[in-house]
Design a protein around this motif. Structure first.
Motif, PDB file in Angstrom:
ATOM      1  N   ILE A  41       0.815  -1.296   0.085  1.00 18.66           N
ATOM      2  CA  ILE A  41      -0.063   0.097  -0.154  1.00 18.66           C
ATOM      3  C   ILE A  41       0.710   1.139  -0.122  1.00 18.66           C
ATOM      4  CG2 ILE A  41      -1.738   1.216   1.407  1.00 18.66           C
ATOM      5  CD1 ILE A  41      -2.774  -1.373   2.252  1.00 18.66           C
ATOM      6  N   TRP A  46      -4.357   4.876   3.860  1.00 22.89           N
ATOM      7  CA  TRP A  46      -5.033   3.621   3.258  1.00 22.89           C
ATOM      8  C   TRP A  46      -4.661   2.345   3.914  1.00 22.89           C
ATOM      9  CZ3 TRP A  46      -9.340   3.697  -0.131  1.00 22.89           C
ATOM     10  CH2 TRP A  46      -9.824   4.743  -0.565  1.00 22.89           C
ATOM     11  N   GLY A  48      -5.577  -1.984   4.036  1.00 18.19           N
ATOM     12  CA  GLY A  48      -6.442  -2.990   2.940  1.00 18.19           C
ATOM     13  C   GLY A  48      -6.331  -4.585   3.783  1.00 18.19           C
ATOM     14  N   VAL A  61      -1.363  -8.805   1.844  1.00 13.91           N
ATOM     15  CA  VAL A  61      -1.958  -7.465   1.132  1.00 13.91           C
ATOM     16  C   VAL A  61      -0.658  -7.024   0.370  1.00 13.91           C
ATOM     17  CG1 VAL A  61      -1.174  -6.057   3.159  1.00 13.91           C
ATOM     18  CG2 VAL A  61      -3.038  -5.382   1.670  1.00 13.91           C
ATOM     19  N   LEU A  66      -1.677  -0.907  -3.961  1.00 13.61           N
ATOM     20  CA  LEU A  66      -2.425   0.231  -4.289  1.00 13.61           C
ATOM     21  C   LEU A  66      -1.510   1.407  -4.116  1.00 13.61           C
ATOM     22  CD1 LEU A  66      -5.069   1.995  -3.879  1.00 13.61           C
ATOM     23  CD2 LEU A  66      -4.721   1.735  -1.223  1.00 13.61           C
ATOM     24  N   THR A  77      -4.090  -6.250  -8.725  1.00 17.74           N
ATOM     25  CA  THR A  77      -4.096  -7.542  -7.916  1.00 17.74           C
ATOM     26  C   THR A  77      -3.513  -8.393  -8.622  1.00 17.74           C
ATOM     27  OG1 THR A  77      -6.586  -7.719  -8.394  1.00 17.74           O
ATOM     28  CG2 THR A  77      -5.880  -6.452  -6.315  1.00 17.74           C
ATOM     29  N   VAL A  81      -9.095  -7.856  -2.958  1.00 16.07           N
ATOM     30  CA  VAL A  81      -8.773  -6.853  -1.797  1.00 16.07           C
ATOM     31  C   VAL A  81      -9.815  -5.913  -1.691  1.00 16.07           C
ATOM     32  CG1 VAL A  81      -7.260  -5.726  -3.045  1.00 16.07           C
ATOM     33  CG2 VAL A  81      -6.793  -5.579  -0.736  1.00 16.07           C
ATOM     34  N   THR A  82     -10.184  -5.609  -0.182  1.00 15.60           N
ATOM     35  CA  THR A  82     -10.761  -4.645  -0.100  1.00 15.60           C
ATOM     36  C   THR A  82      -9.993  -3.352   0.606  1.00 15.60           C
ATOM     37  OG1 THR A  82     -12.612  -5.812   0.516  1.00 15.60           O
ATOM     38  CG2 THR A  82     -12.697  -3.371   1.486  1.00 15.60           C
ATOM     39  N   TYR A  83      -9.841  -2.042  -0.071  1.00 13.76           N
ATOM     40  CA  TYR A  83      -8.972  -1.061   0.626  1.00 13.76           C
ATOM     41  C   TYR A  83      -9.748   0.239   1.244  1.00 13.76           C
ATOM     42  CZ  TYR A  83      -5.092  -2.669  -2.096  1.00 13.76           C
ATOM     43  OH  TYR A  83      -4.001  -3.567  -2.616  1.00 13.76           O
ATOM     44  N   ARG A 221     -13.282  -2.096  -3.848  1.00 14.04           N
ATOM     45  CA  ARG A 221     -13.194  -3.228  -3.761  1.00 14.04           C
ATOM     46  C   ARG A 221     -12.653  -3.795  -5.334  1.00 14.04           C
ATOM     47  NH1 ARG A 221     -13.014  -8.421  -1.243  1.00 14.04           N
ATOM     48  NH2 ARG A 221     -13.646  -9.933  -2.733  1.00 14.04           N
TER      49      ARG A 221
END
Length: 238
Positions: A41, A46, A48, A61, A66, A77, A81-83, A221
């Motif tokens: 990241i 941020w 994740g 992650v 990101l 990706t 993943v969710t950020y 997402r």
């Protein structure tokens, strides 16, 4: 925090996306998750979380990336993943929206992979997280899913086709989607390219095994093996 981008910056990001992406990952075969070289990241503030299945397989992650480029976010990706940024919260009635640009539409492993908006995030990053998201594919489909903490699907396993969702002209061609999720009164809606494609009763989403609340963090997402640029991420009130 709001993410916005001027035309000049977007042009630079999109033009360089192919070069940056090529240096980030080595593609794995079949339907396995790629590992993004130099991942992690690199966007201030941020955080994740990758999906549990990938984590159990030993990924982290740092196997996705990101990157903040100006005021845009470039995601590659890797595992799904969710950020989110802990500063980004929404309560009551609201809408969260952003523009997602896939510089080169990918149809890896004979199917595309979606990306979209997350809302109602609670306990994110933990084993008890809850959230819901609406995500679009570059082939004209969309999905509405969430975690509560187990996965729940609001419109089926394969998603639904909609004329509102833009289709890429072909493999390697660009495609852009404006995606929003709205909470208004007792309804929660997914809006893609200005058209409401799905609406659910809030009570249904708050039922057991789904959301703790429609108040919470918002973010983005990305499914596995995706590459797209996010601009103009924002929350607005009615």
């Amino acid at each position: 925090m709001r993410v916005a981008l001027g035309c000049i910056a977007l042009t630079l990001v999109v033009a360089g996306a192919g070069r940056m992406t090529a240096s980030w990952y080595a593609q794995e075969s079949q339907d396995s998750n790629r590992k993004v070289a130099g991942g992690g990241i690199e966007a201030k503030g941020w955080m994740g979380k990758i999906d549990d299945r990938a984590a159990k397989a030993g990924q982290t992650v740092n196997d996705a990336k990101l990157l903040q480029v100006g005021n845009a976010l470039h995601v590659t990706t890797g595992p799904a993943v969710t950020y989110w940024n802990p500063e980004n919260t929404a309560k009551g009635d609201y809408a969260v929206s952003a523009t997602f640009t896939e510089p080169k539409f990918q149809n890896l492993n004979s199917h595309p992979h979606p990306y979209g908006i997350v809302i109602a995030g609670n306990d994110l990053g933990t084993a008890q997280q809850s959230l819901v998201y609406c995500a679009a594919y570059g082939n004209g489909k969309f999905i509405v899913r969430g975690f509560g903490p187990d996965t729940f699907r609001m419109n089926g396993r394969e998603g639904v086709s909609s004329s509102a969702v833009h289709k890429a002209a072909g493999i390697g061609e660009p495609v852009t989607q404006d995606i929003a999720m709205q909470v208004l009164g007792d309804k929660v809606s997914c809006i893609i390219n200005g058209t409401t494609v799905a609406t659910y009763d809030k009570a249904t989403l708050l039922a057991g095994g789904k959301l703790k609340s429609t108040d919470g963090l918002y973010g983005i997402r990305f499914a596995h093996n995706t590459d797209a640029i996010v601009t103009n991420l924002k929350m607005t009130k009615p």
